[in-house]
Design an enzyme around this catalytic site. Structure first.
Site, PDB file in Angstrom:
ATOM      1  N   LYS A 129       0.837  -1.210   0.000  1.00 10.95           N
ATOM      2  CA  LYS A 129       0.000   0.000   0.000  1.00 10.95           C
ATOM      3  C   LYS A 129       0.873   1.263   0.000  1.00 10.95           C
ATOM      4  O   LYS A 129       1.575   1.540   0.962  1.00 10.95           O
ATOM      5  CB  LYS A 129      -0.889   0.050   1.250  1.00 10.95           C
ATOM      6  CG  LYS A 129      -1.806   1.275   1.236  1.00 10.95           C
ATOM      7  CD  LYS A 129      -2.361   1.621   2.607  1.00 10.95           C
ATOM      8  CE  LYS A 129      -1.798   2.884   3.191  1.00 10.95           C
ATOM      9  NZ  LYS A 129      -1.997   4.102   2.426  1.00 10.95           N
ATOM     10  N   GLY A 172       7.366   5.210   7.633  1.00 14.18           N
ATOM     11  CA  GLY A 172       6.577   6.436   7.770  1.00 14.18           C
ATOM     12  C   GLY A 172       6.955   7.167   9.037  1.00 14.18           C
ATOM     13  O   GLY A 172       8.069   7.014   9.558  1.00 14.18           O
ATOM     14  N   SER A 173       6.025   7.933   9.558  1.00 10.72           N
ATOM     15  CA  SER A 173       6.330   8.790  10.703  1.00 10.72           C
ATOM     16  C   SER A 173       6.330   8.002  12.026  1.00 10.72           C
ATOM     17  O   SER A 173       5.729   6.924  12.121  1.00 10.72           O
ATOM     18  CB  SER A 173       5.301   9.910  10.784  1.00 10.72           C
ATOM     19  OG  SER A 173       4.029   9.352  11.021  1.00 10.72           O
ATOM     20  N   THR A 181       2.676   7.505  13.409  1.00 14.09           N
ATOM     21  CA  THR A 181       1.917   6.411  12.785  1.00 14.09           C
ATOM     22  C   THR A 181       2.554   5.060  13.130  1.00 14.09           C
ATOM     23  O   THR A 181       1.847   4.077  13.355  1.00 14.09           O
ATOM     24  CB  THR A 181       1.841   6.596  11.252  1.00 14.09           C
ATOM     25  OG1 THR A 181       1.421   7.916  10.972  1.00 14.09           O
ATOM     26  CG2 THR A 181       0.859   5.624  10.632  1.00 14.09           C
ATOM     27  N   GLY A 182       3.873   5.040  13.198  1.00 12.68           N
ATOM     28  CA  GLY A 182       4.569   3.791  13.545  1.00 12.68           C
ATOM     29  C   GLY A 182       4.087   3.228  14.879  1.00 12.68           C
ATOM     30  O   GLY A 182       3.905   2.022  15.036  1.00 12.68           O
ATOM     31  N   GLU A 231      10.336   1.484  10.012  1.00 15.48           N
ATOM     32  CA  GLU A 231      11.375   2.423   9.538  1.00 15.48           C
ATOM     33  C   GLU A 231      10.787   3.816   9.672  1.00 15.48           C
ATOM     34  O   GLU A 231       9.949   4.218   8.860  1.00 15.48           O
ATOM     35  CB  GLU A 231      11.713   2.136   8.069  1.00 15.48           C
ATOM     36  CG  GLU A 231      12.404   0.809   7.834  1.00 15.48           C
ATOM     37  CD  GLU A 231      13.855   0.805   8.260  1.00 15.48           C
ATOM     38  OE1 GLU A 231      14.390   1.886   8.603  1.00 15.48           O
ATOM     39  OE2 GLU A 231      14.454  -0.275   8.270  1.00 15.48           O
ATOM     40  N   CYS A 254      14.246  10.582   5.251  1.00 19.05           N
ATOM     41  CA  CYS A 254      14.287  10.177   6.656  1.00 19.05           C
ATOM     42  C   CYS A 254      15.669  10.405   7.245  1.00 19.05           C
ATOM     43  O   CYS A 254      15.819  10.877   8.356  1.00 19.05           O
ATOM     44  CB  CYS A 254      13.875   8.720   6.791  1.00 19.05           C
ATOM     45  SG  CYS A 254      14.863   7.599   5.787  1.00 19.05           S
ATOM     46  N   GLU A 262      11.280  16.643  13.803  1.00 15.87           N
ATOM     47  CA  GLU A 262      11.769  16.288  12.469  1.00 15.87           C
ATOM     48  C   GLU A 262      11.131  17.258  11.476  1.00 15.87           C
ATOM     49  O   GLU A 262       9.934  17.162  11.206  1.00 15.87           O
ATOM     50  CB  GLU A 262      11.374  14.849  12.112  1.00 15.87           C
ATOM     51  CG  GLU A 262      11.900  14.464  10.751  1.00 15.87           C
ATOM     52  CD  GLU A 262      11.362  13.141  10.218  1.00 15.87           C
ATOM     53  OE1 GLU A 262      10.175  12.834  10.415  1.00 15.87           O
ATOM     54  OE2 GLU A 262      12.148  12.434   9.563  1.00 15.87           O
TER      55      GLU A 262
HETATM   56  P1  NAD Z   1       2.832   8.688   7.598  1.00 11.21           P
HETATM   57  O1  NAD Z   1       3.184   7.954   8.829  1.00 11.21           O
HETATM   58  O2  NAD Z   1       1.866   9.797   7.664  1.00 11.21           O
HETATM   59  O3  NAD Z   1       2.235   7.701   6.492  1.00 11.21           O
HETATM   60  C1  NAD Z   1       2.948   6.564   6.020  1.00 11.21           C
HETATM   61  C2  NAD Z   1       1.960   5.537   5.500  1.00 11.21           C
HETATM   62  O4  NAD Z   1       1.155   5.064   6.567  1.00 11.21           O
HETATM   63  C3  NAD Z   1       0.990   6.035   4.443  1.00 11.21           C
HETATM   64  O5  NAD Z   1       0.858   5.028   3.464  1.00 11.21           O
HETATM   65  C4  NAD Z   1      -0.299   6.216   5.228  1.00 11.21           C
HETATM   66  O6  NAD Z   1      -1.461   6.108   4.416  1.00 11.21           O
HETATM   67  C5  NAD Z   1      -0.222   5.073   6.208  1.00 11.21           C
HETATM   68  N1  NAD Z   1      -0.994   5.245   7.453  1.00 11.21           N
HETATM   69  C6  NAD Z   1      -1.423   6.401   8.018  1.00 11.21           C
HETATM   70  N2  NAD Z   1      -2.043   6.141   9.194  1.00 11.21           N
HETATM   71  C7  NAD Z   1      -1.988   4.801   9.368  1.00 11.21           C
HETATM   72  C8  NAD Z   1      -2.416   3.920  10.422  1.00 11.21           C
HETATM   73  N3  NAD Z   1      -3.021   4.382  11.515  1.00 11.21           N
HETATM   74  N4  NAD Z   1      -2.166   2.611  10.285  1.00 11.21           N
HETATM   75  C9  NAD Z   1      -1.506   2.133   9.208  1.00 11.21           C
HETATM   76  N5  NAD Z   1      -1.080   2.906   8.176  1.00 11.21           N
HETATM   77  C10 NAD Z   1      -1.309   4.225   8.270  1.00 11.21           C
HETATM   78  O7  NAD Z   1       4.229   9.160   7.000  1.00 11.21           O
HETATM   79  P2  NAD Z   1       4.490  10.103   5.746  1.00 11.21           P
HETATM   80  O8  NAD Z   1       4.147  11.502   6.130  1.00 11.21           O
HETATM   81  O9  NAD Z   1       3.876   9.484   4.540  1.00 11.21           O
HETATM   82  O10 NAD Z   1       6.078   9.960   5.565  1.00 11.21           O
HETATM   83  C11 NAD Z   1       7.024  10.805   6.149  1.00 11.21           C
HETATM   84  C12 NAD Z   1       7.682  10.124   7.333  1.00 11.21           C
HETATM   85  O11 NAD Z   1       8.271   8.888   6.941  1.00 11.21           O
HETATM   86  C13 NAD Z   1       8.818  10.940   7.919  1.00 11.21           C
HETATM   87  O12 NAD Z   1       8.744  10.921   9.319  1.00 11.21           O
HETATM   88  C14 NAD Z   1      10.056  10.186   7.454  1.00 11.21           C
HETATM   89  O13 NAD Z   1      11.210  10.393   8.236  1.00 11.21           O
HETATM   90  C15 NAD Z   1       9.584   8.780   7.488  1.00 11.21           C
HETATM   91  N6  NAD Z   1      10.434   7.925   6.655  1.00 11.21           N
HETATM   92  C16 NAD Z   1      11.239   6.977   7.253  1.00 11.21           C
HETATM   93  C17 NAD Z   1      12.104   6.197   6.481  1.00 11.21           C
HETATM   94  C18 NAD Z   1      13.035   5.174   7.103  1.00 11.21           C
HETATM   95  O14 NAD Z   1      13.537   4.338   6.359  1.00 11.21           O
HETATM   96  N7  NAD Z   1      13.301   5.208   8.392  1.00 11.21           N
HETATM   97  C19 NAD Z   1      12.122   6.386   5.108  1.00 11.21           C
HETATM   98  C20 NAD Z   1      11.308   7.350   4.545  1.00 11.21           C
HETATM   99  C21 NAD Z   1      10.449   8.111   5.328  1.00 11.21           C
END
Ligand code: NAD
Length: 478
Positions: A178, A229-230, A233-234, A251, A285, A382
């Site tokens: 997804k 992701g963030s 959300t993680g 991640e 990230c 961040e």
């Molecule tokens: P986000 O957490 O908002 O969203 C990431 C994904 O999660 C999207 O596909 C979103 O639809 C989905 N999502 C949202 N809420 C959810 C839930 N409750 N349950 C399951 N899935 C859900 O992140 P973003 O704004 O898309 O990305 C930016 C963030 O990602 C930054 O913090 C960045 O540092 C991080 N990031 C980390 C890495 C790494 O490898 N460590 C790499 C790239 C980005």
């Protein structure tokens, strides 16, 4: 801009990939080109019914895929990399339109993803013999988990999908992938390409909003979640996965420090530090998000970084001259603008940037600031955008303490002409990866992941691959 946007006739009519077939949906997502701030495409959004069908297909495809050998699976993954290279231009243009990054960097993202994929399938996961004597034979084996749900963000949708995708597939799992609702098209296109390579049901690609992510993490028939992701959300993903004790790789975000020692040539390191801070307009990230510079080279480093910022061309990623594209979406743009305003209020000095350009598009110039209080939003949070603080230190202990004084722990770097000392200092950073005289250097055989709240587990390398498998001891009494 409008001319640029018109110059490439691009297909955007993609379907969801479920059980080897491309499917439409009654629900749709609008996709915005961040360089224009306008909707340029729509795509299907998966419903719960789509997810059910995808999970059923992934489970049905699992036994035959699991029973293939590593080398059989590797052969198909290599075909996939080849296909990515053959379709690189179209995929890159789609990525630039929806994500905003310069076309050359979209091409590089696909190259990197393909190279990492080829690299990962060269890694062996052998059966480990723990004991073998006249009485007993004990082995540690690794077997695939089942169905892996992969959830990705919007900053590097292709390479961040390929890492977990190849890890899951190579180790014998089937997948539901997804993408972020902000950047669904390049992943749906990826699904089309994969459909021609992998057996039906092995890879399923569902675009959708955050709710789809929740449904995947809650689903009792999904065995593992690989989430990028963030941090916020993680944490939700981890809580949701706990109900069925799913395996989880997280991640997450970072607030990477760079410690620049007094023995560097500021001009020589500035270009690398600037690139590591501002590539993809800071939406990385592991971008450098805080610069700690020794007082001896502080002024010269500031000057050299300002020179880099003034050279960097900000614009539409489809313009070949562009080096830095827009912020990917309005929500993130508003967040970064909020941090800029807060930084002004805290009395910081803006060496570059600070004024918010008028639209269209979510553009912000590379912004360097000094005299920033350590407790300000810019230092603590961040920023994930093109604004970076440069802070002075006089003692190394103080620099390390400030660099480590954060809940984040993704990566960091030390810049020095004494590489032995550099490695010793780097080891004191509380991060998953500490670089010396470089930043953002990753590869298929090196584990990557976050310490502290920057993540859980590692991606890539044998360590990363094993996290897509269940360790199983087979203990035989002879
Ligand atoms: P986000 O957490 O908002 O969203 C990431 C994904 O999660 C999207 O596909 C979103 O639809 C989905 N999502 C949202 N809420 C959810 C839930 N409750 N349950 C399951 N899935 C859900 O992140 P973003 O704004 O898309 O990305 C930016 C963030 O990602 C930054 O913090 C960045 O540092 C991080 N990031 C980390 C890495 C790494 O490898 N460590 C790499 C790239 C980005």
């Amino acid at each position: 801009m409008a001319e640029l946007a018109m110059s490439i006739a691009l297909r955007t009519d993609f379907g969801l990939l479920i059980d080897g077939k491309l499917e439409p949906s009654d629900e749709q997502l609008d996709v915005i080109n961040p360089a224009l701030g306008e909707v340029f495409a729509r795509c299907p959004a998966a419903t719960r019914a789509h997810l059910e069908r995808a999970v059923t297909a992934a489970r049905a495809a699992f036994p035959a895929w699991r029973d293939k050998s590593f080398s059989e699976r590797a052969a198909l993954i290599k075909k996939m990399s080849q296909k990515l290279r053959e379709n690189q231009q179209e995929l890159a243009e789609l990525l630039t339109r929806e994500q905003g990054k310069p076309l050359a960097q979209s091409i590089a993202e696909i190259d990197r993803g393909a190279a990492q994929s080829d690299g990962m399938v060269g890694i062996e996961i052998p059966v480990e013999v723990l004991a073998d004597d006249k009485d007993k034979h004990i082995e540690l084996r690794y077997r695939p988990l089942g169905v892996v749900g992969i959830i990705t963000p919007w900053n590097a949708p292709v390479s961040l999908a390929l890492g977990p995708l190849v890890s899951a597939l190579y180790t014998g799992n089937t997948v539901i992938l997804k993408p972020s609702p902000y950047t669904p098209l390049s992943t749906l296109k990826l699904g089309e390409l994969l459909r021609e390579i992998f057996p039906a049901g092995v890879v399923n690609v569902l675009a959708g909003g955050d709710a789809l992510g929740v449904w995947i993490t809650e689903h009792p028939k999904v065995d593992k979640i690989s989430f990028t992701g963030s941090v916020a959300t993680g944490k939700k993903v981890l809580a949701s996965a706990a109900a069925t004790l799913k395996r989880v790789t997280l991640e997450l975000g970072g607030n990477d420090p760079a410690i620049v020692m007094d023995d560097v040539d500021p001009k020589a390191v500035a270009q690398k530090i600037f690139f590591a801070s501002f590539v993809n307009s800071g939406q990385v990230c592991m971008a450098i998000k805080r610069i700690y510079a020794h007082e001896k080279i502080y002024a010269a480093l500031c000057d050299a970084l300002v020179a880099e910022a003034k050279k960097a061309k900000v614009g539409n990623g489809l313009d070949p001259a562009t080096e830095l594209g827009p912020i990917q979406n309005k929500m993130q743009y508003d967040k970064v603008v909020g941090i800029i305003e807060d930084t002004k209020k805290r009395g910081a000095k803006f060496l570059t940037g600070g004024d918010i350009p008028k639209g269209p598009g979510y553009f912000l110039p590379p912004t360097l600031v000094t005299d920033v209080p350590e407790d300000s939003r810019l230092v603590q949070e961040e920023q994930f955008g093109p604004i970076v603080p440069i802070m002075k230190f006089s003692s190394l202990d103080d620099a390390l303490e400030r660099a480590n004084d954060t809940r984040y722990g993704l990566s960091g770097s030390v810049w020095t002409s004494d590489v032995t000392r550099g490695a010793e200092i780097a080891a004191k950073l509380e991060v998953g990866t500490a670089w010396v005289n470089q930043h953002r250097a990753t590869s298929a055989f090196v584990p990557f992941g976050g310490a502290k709240e920057s993540g859980l587990g590692r991606q890539y390398s044998a360590l990363g691959l094993k996290s897509y498998m269940e360790p199983e001891v087979v203990s035989v009494a002879k």
